[in-house]
Design an enzyme around this catalytic site. Sequence first.
Site, PDB file in Angstrom:
ATOM      1  N   PHE A 127      82.333  19.707  97.420  1.00  8.79           N
ATOM      2  CA  PHE A 127      82.022  17.879  97.603  1.00  8.79           C
ATOM      3  C   PHE A 127      83.207  17.679  96.097  1.00  8.79           C
ATOM      4  CE2 PHE A 127      80.255  14.036  95.493  1.00  8.79           C
ATOM      5  CZ  PHE A 127      79.966  13.007  96.864  1.00  8.79           C
ATOM      6  N   ASP A 197      73.834  23.143  94.976  1.00  8.20           N
ATOM      7  CA  ASP A 197      74.152  21.365  94.651  1.00  8.20           C
ATOM      8  C   ASP A 197      73.363  21.826  95.826  1.00  8.20           C
ATOM      9  OD1 ASP A 197      74.460  19.222  95.099  1.00  8.20           O
ATOM     10  OD2 ASP A 197      76.378  19.362  93.719  1.00  8.20           O
ATOM     11  N   TYR A 222      68.709  10.095  95.022  1.00 13.45           N
ATOM     12  CA  TYR A 222      69.118   9.071  95.982  1.00 13.45           C
ATOM     13  C   TYR A 222      68.959   9.033  97.191  1.00 13.45           C
ATOM     14  CZ  TYR A 222      74.184   9.583  94.063  1.00 13.45           C
ATOM     15  OH  TYR A 222      74.654  10.487  93.579  1.00 13.45           O
ATOM     16  N   LYS A 223      69.379  10.642  97.867  1.00  9.37           N
ATOM     17  CA  LYS A 223      69.389  10.634  99.089  1.00  9.37           C
ATOM     18  C   LYS A 223      68.538  10.706 100.252  1.00  9.37           C
ATOM     19  CE  LYS A 223      73.974  11.954  98.018  1.00  9.37           C
ATOM     20  NZ  LYS A 223      75.162  12.860  97.713  1.00  9.37           N
ATOM     21  N   ARG A 370      79.832   9.565 110.683  1.00  7.62           N
ATOM     22  CA  ARG A 370      78.831  10.357 109.002  1.00  7.62           C
ATOM     23  C   ARG A 370      77.402   9.962 110.197  1.00  7.62           C
ATOM     24  NH1 ARG A 370      78.047  12.133 103.595  1.00  7.62           N
ATOM     25  NH2 ARG A 370      77.443   9.986 103.366  1.00  7.62           N
TER      26      ARG A 370
HETATM   27  C1  LIG Z   1      76.027  12.568  96.303  1.00  8.45           C
HETATM   28  C2  LIG Z   1      76.435  13.812  96.243  1.00  8.45           C
HETATM   29  C3  LIG Z   1      76.865  14.081  94.250  1.00  8.45           C
HETATM   30  C4  LIG Z   1      76.599  12.648  93.708  1.00  8.45           C
HETATM   31  O1  LIG Z   1      77.458  12.938  92.304  1.00  8.45           O
HETATM   32  P1  LIG Z   1      76.415  12.233  91.219  1.00  8.45           P
HETATM   33  O2  LIG Z   1      77.146  12.719  89.919  1.00  8.45           O
HETATM   34  O3  LIG Z   1      74.584  11.882  90.358  1.00  8.45           O
HETATM   35  O4  LIG Z   1      77.086  10.758  91.061  1.00  8.45           O
HETATM   36  C5  LIG Z   1      77.582  15.498  93.250  1.00  8.45           C
HETATM   37  N1  LIG Z   1      77.503  16.361  94.720  1.00  8.45           N
HETATM   38  C6  LIG Z   1      77.597  17.004  95.684  1.00  8.45           C
HETATM   39  C7  LIG Z   1      77.643  17.295  97.057  1.00  8.45           C
HETATM   40  C8  LIG Z   1      76.813  15.750  97.158  1.00  8.45           C
HETATM   41  O5  LIG Z   1      76.676  14.838  98.272  1.00  8.45           O
END
Ligand SMILES: *Cc1c(COP(=O)(O)O)cnc(C)c1O
Length: 401
Positions: A127, A197, A222-223, A370
Amino acid sequence: MASLEWTLTRAEALDESDVLAAVRERFFVPEGIVYLDGNSLGALPRSVPEALKSVVERDWGVGIVRSWEEWMGLPRSVGDKIAELIGAHEGEVIALDTTTIALSKLIGAALKLRPGRSVVLTAENNFPTDLYAISAVAALFERIEVRHVAPEDIGRSIDDSVAAMCLTHVDFRTGAMLDMAGLTSSAHEAGALAIWDLCHSAGALSLNCGRDRVDMAVGCSYKYLNGGPGAPAFVYVRHELQELLQNPLPGWMGHEAPFEFASSYRPALGIGRLMTSTPPVLGLVALDAALDAFEGVSMQDVREKSIGLSEMFIEAVFERVGMEFELASPRDPAMRGSQVSLSHPRSYEIVQALIARGVIADFRPPEICRFGFAPLYLSYAEVFLAAETVALVMDGREYET
Ligand SMILES: *Cc1c(COP(=O)(O)O)cnc(C)c1O
């Protein structure tokens, strides 16, 4: 089973025997839509509005500063609730910061634990925010380079120059899942630390950080954890490592005794040393209430339903309009998280047409549609209807208008 065609009746029969069916009542699911974006922002648990009202009106409004006594424990107590969902022990998880900030802290801490080593290993398709954090933190250290490799090459790229391996468990584009136990064990054989992660895993998969010997992990809440927009992230650190860990961004809240106001820093015992600042109380209260939606829920059942929903979706779509799409996710559910990605040159327009018909999915460049499956609040019938809607959009070439 795959030879039998999917029908609404067949989907409804699965809802009849779904052990998680009643959990949907714990959520506010708007009428008239099928929500397949819980992997971006989870639906609202019904327990949240009341909890927020009470913390604002009673604890903040009346208690004011006196309420800190209650609030101070939230990062750890919320962390302990999340620990149960990711196979961690009590005291190994804390809720704080955001994923990017928490991950940056862990990478810095890991590099300090492996002096003399020169590499942070990651996947080239990680990501973006993770890639930015890894590069930026590595650049603060002397002679640390970032090694980006293709996901299939990770195992053979681990050697004794690697200080930390930093990976995302489930890929946000394709839903492809890495072998957390296997890669962690390879990292350990080479003397490296494994940081995972879990943003697209926590709350949707059956995780076991303890059994897999994961060293450190982060995730957003939040997911699939449904903590609400901008909810605090969570951090996991295996017990054995906690006392060795130095927080690279220390603050008073990670001090052993913050209200001593001592001029020199003494880290708190345990996971609390990862704290930096005053906890975001409103976000923590919302998350705390949201996590109650998992009460009595077995993550094994969640995983089984997630596979059931995604298998049905793939089969139903491919029975109807299979020629139109390429499956961008692994076909084997054991290699997939809780999402299905379909690729098509007109994906952006297809997603817009689906949203217009009430199926909320999302688009990820360059050409991915998705679909996320949140097993706590989705029914088989809804997911079947989403597959039928995909077929309607494709048959009517609605993406052209
Ligand atoms: C959603 C997501 C994030 C979000 O990062 P924030 O710092 O909370 O905005 C980070 N890494 C991955 C893999 C994600 O899917």
